[in-house]
Design an enzyme around this catalytic site. Structure first.
Site, PDB file in Angstrom:
ATOM      1  N   GLU A 261       1.103  -1.253  -0.138  1.00 38.43           N
ATOM      2  CA  GLU A 261       0.160  -0.048   0.015  1.00 38.43           C
ATOM      3  C   GLU A 261       0.808   1.370  -0.010  1.00 38.43           C
ATOM      4  O   GLU A 261       1.750   1.281   0.642  1.00 38.43           O
ATOM      5  CB  GLU A 261      -0.858   0.057   1.323  1.00 38.43           C
ATOM      6  CG  GLU A 261      -1.754  -1.079   1.208  1.00 38.43           C
ATOM      7  CD  GLU A 261      -2.866  -1.128   2.216  1.00 38.43           C
ATOM      8  OE1 GLU A 261      -2.991  -0.240   3.285  1.00 38.43           O
ATOM      9  OE2 GLU A 261      -3.862  -2.189   2.478  1.00 38.43           O
ATOM     10  N   HIS A 280      -7.760   1.488   1.371  1.00 40.58           N
ATOM     11  CA  HIS A 280      -7.937   1.451   3.044  1.00 40.58           C
ATOM     12  C   HIS A 280      -8.489   2.329   3.836  1.00 40.58           C
ATOM     13  O   HIS A 280      -7.877   2.748   4.498  1.00 40.58           O
ATOM     14  CB  HIS A 280      -6.267   1.308   3.468  1.00 40.58           C
ATOM     15  CG  HIS A 280      -6.121   0.468   4.692  1.00 40.58           C
ATOM     16  ND1 HIS A 280      -5.160  -0.585   4.931  1.00 40.58           N
ATOM     17  CD2 HIS A 280      -7.109   0.043   5.672  1.00 40.58           C
ATOM     18  CE1 HIS A 280      -5.206  -1.150   6.055  1.00 40.58           C
ATOM     19  NE2 HIS A 280      -6.417  -0.788   6.464  1.00 40.58           N
TER      20      HIS A 280
HETATM   21  P1  NAD Z   1     -11.666  -9.986  15.324  1.00 42.10           P
HETATM   22  O1  NAD Z   1     -10.411 -10.295  15.976  1.00 42.10           O
HETATM   23  O2  NAD Z   1     -12.695  -9.361  16.106  1.00 42.10           O
HETATM   24  O3  NAD Z   1     -12.192 -11.091  14.471  1.00 42.10           O
HETATM   25  C1  NAD Z   1     -11.247 -11.835  13.467  1.00 42.10           C
HETATM   26  C2  NAD Z   1     -11.933 -13.321  13.344  1.00 42.10           C
HETATM   27  O4  NAD Z   1     -11.124 -13.899  12.421  1.00 42.10           O
HETATM   28  C3  NAD Z   1     -12.154 -14.233  14.683  1.00 42.10           C
HETATM   29  O5  NAD Z   1     -13.370 -14.379  15.025  1.00 42.10           O
HETATM   30  C4  NAD Z   1     -11.330 -15.197  14.384  1.00 42.10           C
HETATM   31  O6  NAD Z   1     -11.593 -16.347  15.287  1.00 42.10           O
HETATM   32  C5  NAD Z   1     -11.247 -15.530  12.952  1.00 42.10           C
HETATM   33  N1  NAD Z   1     -10.129 -16.253  12.570  1.00 42.10           N
HETATM   34  C6  NAD Z   1      -8.854 -15.980  12.839  1.00 42.10           C
HETATM   35  N2  NAD Z   1      -8.099 -16.821  12.042  1.00 42.10           N
HETATM   36  C7  NAD Z   1      -9.091 -17.464  11.217  1.00 42.10           C
HETATM   37  C8  NAD Z   1      -8.805 -18.366   9.977  1.00 42.10           C
HETATM   38  N3  NAD Z   1      -7.643 -18.915   9.713  1.00 42.10           N
HETATM   39  N4  NAD Z   1      -9.884 -18.804   9.344  1.00 42.10           N
HETATM   40  C9  NAD Z   1     -11.101 -18.247   9.578  1.00 42.10           C
HETATM   41  N5  NAD Z   1     -11.257 -17.203  10.875  1.00 42.10           N
HETATM   42  C10 NAD Z   1     -10.475 -16.714  11.366  1.00 42.10           C
HETATM   43  O7  NAD Z   1     -11.225  -8.706  14.033  1.00 42.10           O
HETATM   44  P2  NAD Z   1     -11.987  -7.567  13.338  1.00 42.10           P
HETATM   45  O8  NAD Z   1     -11.915  -6.411  14.455  1.00 42.10           O
HETATM   46  O9  NAD Z   1     -13.122  -8.439  12.914  1.00 42.10           O
HETATM   47  O10 NAD Z   1     -10.964  -7.357  12.247  1.00 42.10           O
HETATM   48  C11 NAD Z   1     -11.204  -8.456  11.189  1.00 42.10           C
HETATM   49  C12 NAD Z   1     -10.014  -7.768   9.994  1.00 42.10           C
HETATM   50  O11 NAD Z   1     -10.345  -6.465   9.313  1.00 42.10           O
HETATM   51  C13 NAD Z   1      -8.843  -7.659  10.621  1.00 42.10           C
HETATM   52  O12 NAD Z   1      -7.786  -8.089   9.406  1.00 42.10           O
HETATM   53  C14 NAD Z   1      -8.670  -6.420  10.670  1.00 42.10           C
HETATM   54  O13 NAD Z   1      -7.175  -5.857  10.599  1.00 42.10           O
HETATM   55  C15 NAD Z   1      -9.404  -5.741   9.491  1.00 42.10           C
HETATM   56  N6  NAD Z   1      -9.639  -4.326   9.690  1.00 42.10           N
HETATM   57  C16 NAD Z   1      -9.519  -3.571   8.526  1.00 42.10           C
HETATM   58  C17 NAD Z   1      -9.862  -2.132   8.325  1.00 42.10           C
HETATM   59  C18 NAD Z   1      -9.826  -1.422   7.149  1.00 42.10           C
HETATM   60  O14 NAD Z   1      -9.780  -0.126   7.228  1.00 42.10           O
HETATM   61  N7  NAD Z   1     -10.071  -2.084   5.961  1.00 42.10           N
HETATM   62  C19 NAD Z   1     -10.621  -1.767   9.511  1.00 42.10           C
HETATM   63  C20 NAD Z   1     -10.496  -2.396  10.962  1.00 42.10           C
HETATM   64  C21 NAD Z   1     -10.341  -3.848  10.701  1.00 42.10           C
END
Ligand code: NAD
Length: 528
Positions: A261, A280
């Protein structure tokens, strides 16, 4: 005297008002150079930041009065947690504050791809009227596959249900009951790829999820399916997505995040009309930015006024005598959790931490918490630590049991972790030799003596001659050096087990080669 709060990053007027209304003395000094911040930080009880202020060990050293750092947002990379913990400073964050916002972007992505909104807009603006070209698809009645139903994934499930979609989900760390309460059917990944018309990714970027969507996965997806990544760059192999789009298999892709990015201007995906991209901006709404600021202000007030700790991400101090006895076992407990996370059953519903021997007289809550850290950290994006791990486990419906046992065994102290989930139970036990030498001494029915550190390959095989030799030869051919090996077999010789510490991560191809060797039943790669 009123507690003094320094707001050193741009929070919001409302957040500052909440702090002031609570009778706190608030100074807002945004964007101070590090030296100026160091010069004044000594006068404050609390520091409120976003991601810009670097709360370094050096800054904390000058912060003699500081009791709490509040981070409006999730990531705490800008805070030196160890230094804060050593100085008794509580660090709090605001997990989940932007979940609705990110889930809404994922939904926007799905809708724009289904109805070609970006390319139709470009076409109309270019003076064209191509009604046929932009025939789309309805979402109602289609199947959404959500990979990862944590904070964000679970909001998307809710929104997709409102769109009358059917939702299947894959998350190895949630029980089918918890998923069904959200309204999603928990399925394995193979079924998800097969059934989903739309796949949306909401997992952290880990060893397991890197290139989770690559050529092999894409081939399993339905022809015409839509792929959305609003999670992290790297979960998707962008080259493979471009190839699948070019071959007419994937119906469209939407990305808010990229492996690099910003992406290069000649990125292979940019050539496709059925690709939607955003820079992003998943968490970038006024509401999300304000929600996390308000949340941290409220948490700071609760802590400074009433001593209530919410969403702390570092550890409170333990009495020294307890810490001295427990200290060598805490990292061991975390390693046991990490092994169980990687070897264990999916959807853990019950975790039992059992201690025996000399350790049985010491408070065991910190050990149990640390085992949960090892287990949960593996799956979650939210920073997991001893303070929040028990609460996270509870939220996920995981029942935690602490057991002291008087069972005799060969070690001065033994910590045993049992994780029960879908399809069975995994048991990992360990001890510490001397003050620091952690060893895993049991994995399920196998007695081992293994060092829980670095890259590990775990192999189950028939108890037959030549298996270990073959493994060694195959790894040597792939340039993977074996540092240590611990072998074990069941008393009735119905199975054998090898725990190999290797110097570098084995590639998926190497692991597949090992799986193809004679007498090998299963091969797993762990990172400890
Ligand atoms: P979270 O930790 O609440 O949830 C993640 C989930 O993924 C958990 O339920 C976990 O059990 C599951 N998980 C872990 N490994 C796994 C696998 N191998 N297969 C399937 N499921 C699996 O996180 P969140 O707050 O929901 O965030 C999710 C994603 O979104 C993260 O990657 C975070 O960095 C990203 N995010 C992106 C932005 C953006 O600007 N686009 C903003 C915030 C978060």
């Amino acid at each position: 005297m009123a507690a003094r709060v320094l707001v050193s990053d741009d929070l919001s007027a409302e957040a500052v008002r909440i702090l002031r209304d609570a009778g706190l003395e608030v100074d807002v000094k945004v964007g101070l150079p590090a030296a100026e911040l160091e010069a004044i930080v000594g006068g404050y009880d609390a520091l409120a930041v976003r991601s810009a202020t670097k709360v370094s060990a050096r800054l904390l050293e000058k912060a003699a009065r500081l009791r709490v750092v509040g981070r409006a947002g999730v990531g705490v990379d800008n805070v030196d947690l160890d230094a804060a913990t050593r100085r008794g400073v509580v660090v709090m964050n605001t997990p989940g504050g932007s979940s609705t916002t990110v889930a809404e972007l994922a939904l926007a992505m799905i809708l724009s791809l289904s109805r070609h909104v970006p390319s139709a807009t470009a076409s109309v603006k270019a003076g064209k009227w191509e009604k046929k070209r932009f025939q789309g698809r309805e979402l109602a009645g289609k199947t959404l596959g959500v990979v990862g139903i944590g904070n964000i994934g679970s909001v998307l499930v809710d929104r997709a249900l409102a769109m009358k979609m059917r939702v299947v989900a894959y998350d190895p760390f949630i029980t089918p009951e918890a998923a069904s309460k959200l309204g999603a059917e928990l399925v394995d990944l193979e079924r998800l790829w097969r059934e989903a018309d739309v796949v949306s990714l909401h997992v952290p970027l880990t060893e397991q999820t890197r290139h989770l969507v690559g050529a092999a996965t894409l081939a399993k997806m339905r022809k015409g399916a839509i792929l959305v990544n609003c999670a992290r760059g790297g979960i998707v192999d962008e080259r493979a997505v471009a190839d699948s789009l070019a071959a007419g298999h994937l119906g469209g892709a939407a990305l808010d995040v990229f492996e690099k990015e910003p992406p290069a201007a000649d990125h292979p995906l940019f050539a496709f009309d059925n690709v939607v991209c955003t820079p992003h901006i998943g968490a970038s709404t006024e509401e999300a930015q304000s929600a996390v600021a308000v949340a941290i202000a409220e948490q700071l007030v609760a802590y400074l006024r009433d001593g209530i700790v919410k969403n702390a991400v570092n550890v409170p101090g333990l009495p020294k005598e307890v810490l001295d006895q427990l200290a060598p076992f805490l990292p061991l407990a975390e390693k046991l959790g990490a092994v169980a996370a990687q070897l264990g059953p999916q959807g853990p519903s019950e975790v039992t931490v059992e201690v025996s021997g000399e350790l049985a007289s010491v408070p065991m809550r910190p050990l149990a918490a640390r085992a949960l850290v090892g287990l949960l950290r593996h799956f979650l994006e939210t920073p997991v630590n001893e303070v929040n791990a028990p609460a996270i486990a509870k939220d996920r419906g995981i029942h935690v049991r602490e057991v002291r046992s008087a069972e005799p065994h060969d070690w001065a102290s033994l910590v045993t972790l049992r994780v029960r989930g879908q399809g069975g139970e995994t048991l990992v036990a360990g001890t510490v030799y001397g003050k620091r030498e952690a060893r895993i001494v049991r994995v399920n029915g196998f007695r081992v003596e293994a060092v829980p550190s670095g890259h590990v390959i775990v192999v189950e095989n028939d108890d037959a001659p030549g298996v270990v030799g073959n493994l060694g030869t195959a790894l040597a051919a792939a340039g993977v050096n074996i540092a240590l090996i611990s072998l074990s077999r069941l008393d009735d010789r119905s199975g054998a087990f090898s725990f190999l510490n290797v110097d570098s991560a084995p590639s998926p191809e190497v692991l597949d080669r090992l799986r193809g060797l004679p007498h090998v039943r299963s091969v797993r790669a762990l990172v400890l």
